[in-house]
Design a protein around this motif. Structure first.
Motif, short mmCIF file in Angstrom:
data_model
loop_
_atom_site.label_atom_id
_atom_site.label_comp_id
_atom_site.label_asym_id
_atom_site.label_seq_id
_atom_site.Cartn_x
_atom_site.Cartn_y
_atom_site.Cartn_z
N TYR A 193 -25.55 20.04 10.73
CA TYR A 193 -25.96 18.85 9.99
C TYR A 193 -24.99 17.69 10.18
O TYR A 193 -25.39 16.53 10.24
CB TYR A 193 -26.15 19.18 8.50
N LEU A 194 -23.71 17.99 10.29
CA LEU A 194 -22.74 16.93 10.57
C LEU A 194 -22.97 16.35 11.97
O LEU A 194 -22.83 15.14 12.18
CB LEU A 194 -21.31 17.48 10.44
N ARG A 195 -23.33 17.20 12.90
CA ARG A 195 -23.64 16.75 14.25
C ARG A 195 -24.89 15.86 14.23
O ARG A 195 -24.94 14.82 14.91
CB ARG A 195 -23.87 17.96 15.16
N ALA A 196 -25.88 16.23 13.44
CA ALA A 196 -27.09 15.43 13.32
C ALA A 196 -26.78 14.05 12.76
O ALA A 196 -27.28 13.03 13.25
CB ALA A 196 -28.11 16.15 12.43
N ALA A 197 -25.93 14.01 11.74
CA ALA A 197 -25.54 12.73 11.14
C ALA A 197 -24.80 11.86 12.16
O ALA A 197 -25.01 10.64 12.23
CB ALA A 197 -24.65 12.97 9.92
N GLN A 198 -23.97 12.50 12.96
CA GLN A 198 -23.23 11.78 13.99
C GLN A 198 -24.16 11.19 15.03
O GLN A 198 -23.99 10.05 15.47
CB GLN A 198 -22.22 12.73 14.64
N LEU A 199 -25.17 11.94 15.42
CA LEU A 199 -26.09 11.49 16.46
C LEU A 199 -26.88 10.25 16.03
O LEU A 199 -27.18 9.38 16.84
CB LEU A 199 -27.06 12.61 16.84
#
Length: 217
Positions: free
Chosen positions: A150-156
């Protein structure tokens, strides 16, 4: 027109957008059967929300020593891909996503499934174009309940985690979302994983996906 109170929605996929858990179960049963392990009595809900790396850890002692983890994953994904025509959208999924899109809400997904499964699932229900980004198990070091996906998704999508609503169907995903600093709505779709208690609670509980359109912070 009502303004949605979050800038983005981060979707889980399996069991949340796509009715895929039966096919995942079939793929696991078929793969293990090829290796001499009969799991036909295994409850279909046994591994809901659990990524393949952890499934492997739980089963490897019962599988041939000659079977490598990568091959185990490959065979399961191969069986899954062969059955994608059986997939259907969770009721309300497509309509809710289209409504969010019309409101200008960014949509991203984060899954514990492999990249080829994520892409197949989104394509099967025709929502690939509605996603600004997607995160698979292949894109992270740790799957849910780690917050990494989810943190990766937010970053993207370059949106603060606090401005993202996660929609999940398992407490595994709820833990991941809360650890990522996101609010989360749990879809109680009748699965054991969504009905039993947990050490972490969702911010919201919904029975139908379109209910997220009426949530308030």
């Amino acid at each position: 027109m009502r303004i949605f109170p979050w800038k983005a929605v981060a979707w889980d996929i399996d069991g949340t957008l796509v009715d895929s858990e039966p096919l995942h179960h079939e793929a696991l049963i078929a793969t293990c059967d090829e290796q001499g392990l009969d799991l036909r009595a295994l409850p279909e809900t046994m591994f809901i929300g659990v990524h393949l790396r952890d499934v492997w850890l739980q089963l490897r002692q019962h599988l041939p020593n000659t079977l490598a983890e990568a091959e185990f994953h490959r065979r399961i994904n191969q069986h899954y891909a062969a059955g994608v025509r059986k997939l259907s959208a969770i009721p309300g999924a497509i309509e809710t996503m289209r409504s969010l899109n019309s409101m200008g809400v960014v949509q991203v997904c984060a899954s514990n499934s492999a990249r080829e499964v994520v892409d197949a699932n989104l394509a099967a229900i025709g929502v690939t174009a509605l996603m600004q980004a997607s995160v698979s198990l292949d894109d992270v070091n740790e799957g849910k309940p780690s917050p990494e996906s989810y943190l990766r998704a937010a970053q993207l999508v370059q949106i603060d985690p606090a401005e993202i609503l996660v929609v999940e169907d398992s407490f595994t995903g709820v833990r991941a979302a809360r650890a990522a600093g996101m609010q989360v709505a749990l879809l109680s779709n009748g699965s054991t994983n969504a009905q039993t208690g947990s050490d972490v609670e969702p911010d919201f509980r919904i029975a139908l996906l379109h209910e997220i359109l009426q949530l308030s912070r």
